[in-house]
Design an enzyme around this catalytic site. Structure first.
Site, mmCIF file in Angstrom:
data_model
loop_
_atom_site.group_PDB
_atom_site.id
_atom_site.type_symbol
_atom_site.label_atom_id
_atom_site.label_comp_id
_atom_site.label_asym_id
_atom_site.label_seq_id
_atom_site.Cartn_x
_atom_site.Cartn_y
_atom_site.Cartn_z
ATOM 1 N N GLY A 83 0.824 -1.201 0.000
ATOM 2 C CA GLY A 83 0.000 0.000 0.000
ATOM 3 C C GLY A 83 0.855 1.247 0.000
ATOM 4 O O GLY A 83 1.052 1.868 1.066
ATOM 5 N N GLU A 94 11.982 -4.732 -3.614
ATOM 6 C CA GLU A 94 10.936 -4.788 -4.628
ATOM 7 C C GLU A 94 11.542 -4.857 -6.015
ATOM 8 O O GLU A 94 11.114 -5.647 -6.858
ATOM 9 C CB GLU A 94 10.019 -3.562 -4.529
ATOM 10 C CG GLU A 94 8.920 -3.560 -5.592
ATOM 11 C CD GLU A 94 8.125 -2.272 -5.617
ATOM 12 O OE1 GLU A 94 6.892 -2.357 -5.627
ATOM 13 O OE2 GLU A 94 8.743 -1.194 -5.633
#
Length: 395
Positions: A131, A249
């Protein structure tokens, strides 16, 4: 310390004996097994491979055994990865928590957080989503508005929304950036929270993409209570935590390109369209472009392996990882652009019996590939990072 040659031989023998033959075939979209409370298996081989790797702790071979990992040294973990690649083994579990959040919790999390969250990741019982992005805070992430205030019990009350949340509708937990102080410089007023996606006040709405898929979602928070123990790092220190996570990531996105996720074999797709009835190449210009793409892809794969080895050796690979994310996503766009040109009208399929399913998929991947140059930090953002942090150019 066990001899590395002996360990490699034992690892090779175990993989050959325990990885089902079907789990060594090229991966398709429906062959991806996502860990989580709602884990689903398309066939018995997927379940067997998942459970055997889980029980051995090899969802993350280099993690401590106390948190469900394999407890291996960096060299041993690299050998497991190499032997899986050699045999063509599929990833037994896809889980963004393992690949991105997990390394951050190992470094910054409390012991309570590690036991609560790392163990379920390693057992394939918890699926995570990210998020970060918001409708008005994408590449300029520090401008996020989703807020978290503390109540009388010290817990956080979250309000706002997140967008482009991959698989938010299927996830058990979210790691999120929220604004906890509006009186300071915007990067300094952000905190990093772990949020239970089943908490009251959360609404998830899938977003349909032009490719026909709906993996992205928008998530709304209306007075969502998050226990204080789910704060990672210091209050208002979330920007530093997020920068560490984004390095992982980009590594994970690069890992997807190294055989972990479906991506068409450019040579296999293009070959039939480049040969005439005698078997001779009839499009030398396209042939040369294809050869260049294949060489670039091979060079990227070798570089990826080197950088991952450096990361396991605790070297600073933040710069190379930004470069890798940029290069890999741009290579995917270039590959599908070439395939569409090579296929001509056959590349314009969408649905219907006149085209094969593979032709339908290539058209969709052509459009989807463009989104990867935005997800995880756009190519423009990566170029800025490379210019400032790697090349030392002035801002």
């Amino acid at each position: 310390m066990q001899d590395m040659d002996t360990f490699r031989n034992e690892t090779r023998q175990w993989l050959e004996a325990n990885c089902p033959i079907a789990m060594r075939e090229p991966l398709t979209a429906d062959g991806m097994v996502w860990g989580g409370s709602l884990v689903e298996f398309g066939n018995e081989d997927q379940r067997v491979w998942f459970e055997r790797m889980r029980d051995r702790g090899w969802f993350a071979p280099g993690w401590p055994a106390a948190y469900g990992g394999g407890g291996l040294s960096p060299k041993q973990a690299r050998i497991v990865d190499e032997e899986m690649q050699r045999l063509g083994c599929r990833q037994p579990q896809f889980n963004l928590g393992v690949w991105m959040l997990g390394p951050v919790l190992l470094e910054l999390g409390t012991e309570e957080q590690k036991l609560e969250h790392l163990v379920p990741m390693m057992q394939g019982r918890a699926r995570w989503c990210q998020g970060f992005s918001e409708p008005n805070a994408g590449s300029d992430l520090a401008s996020l508005k989703t807020s978290a205030r503390k109540d009388e019990h010290g817990d956080f009350i979250v309000n706002g929304s997140k967008i482009w949340t991959s698989y938010g509708d299927k996830s058990d937990w979210m790691y999120a950036l929220v604004r906890t102080d509006t009186t300071v410089r915007k990067q300094e007023g952000i905190s990093f929270l772990l949020i239970d996606m089943k908490a009251p006040g959360i609404t998830v709405k899938p977003i349909e993409l032009i490719s026909g898929k709906s993996s992205f979602c928008q998530v709304f928070f209306d007075e969502v209570r998050v226990p204080a123990k789910q704060l990672v790092g210091p209050l208002n220190g979330g920007w530093t935590v997020a920068k560490k996570l984004l390095q992982h990531e980009r590594a994970a996105m690069s890992k997807f390109s190294e055989g972990a996720a479906p991506s068409h074999d450019a040579l296999a797709v293009a070959r039939p369209f480049l040969l005439d009835e005698t078997g001779a190449v009839c499009e030398p210009v396209l042939r040369d472009r294809l050869a260049g793409l294949l060489m670039d892809a091979h060079a990227f794969s070798l570089t990826h392996r080197r950088v991952m080895a450096q990361g396991m050796a605790r070297m600073d690979v933040s710069g190379p990882l930004s470069i890798m994310k940029l290069v890999q996503t741009e290579q995917e766009v270039a590959k599908y652009e070439l395939l569409m040109q090579v296929m001509g009208l056959r590349g314009l399929s969408w649905e219907g019996p006149e085209f094969s399913q593979d032709e339908h998929d290539i058209g969709r991947q052509w459009m989807l590939a463009k989104t990867t140059t935005i997800a995880g930090g756009s190519s423009e953002v990566q170029l800025n990072i490379i210019a400032k942090r790697v090349l030392g150019m002035p801002g």
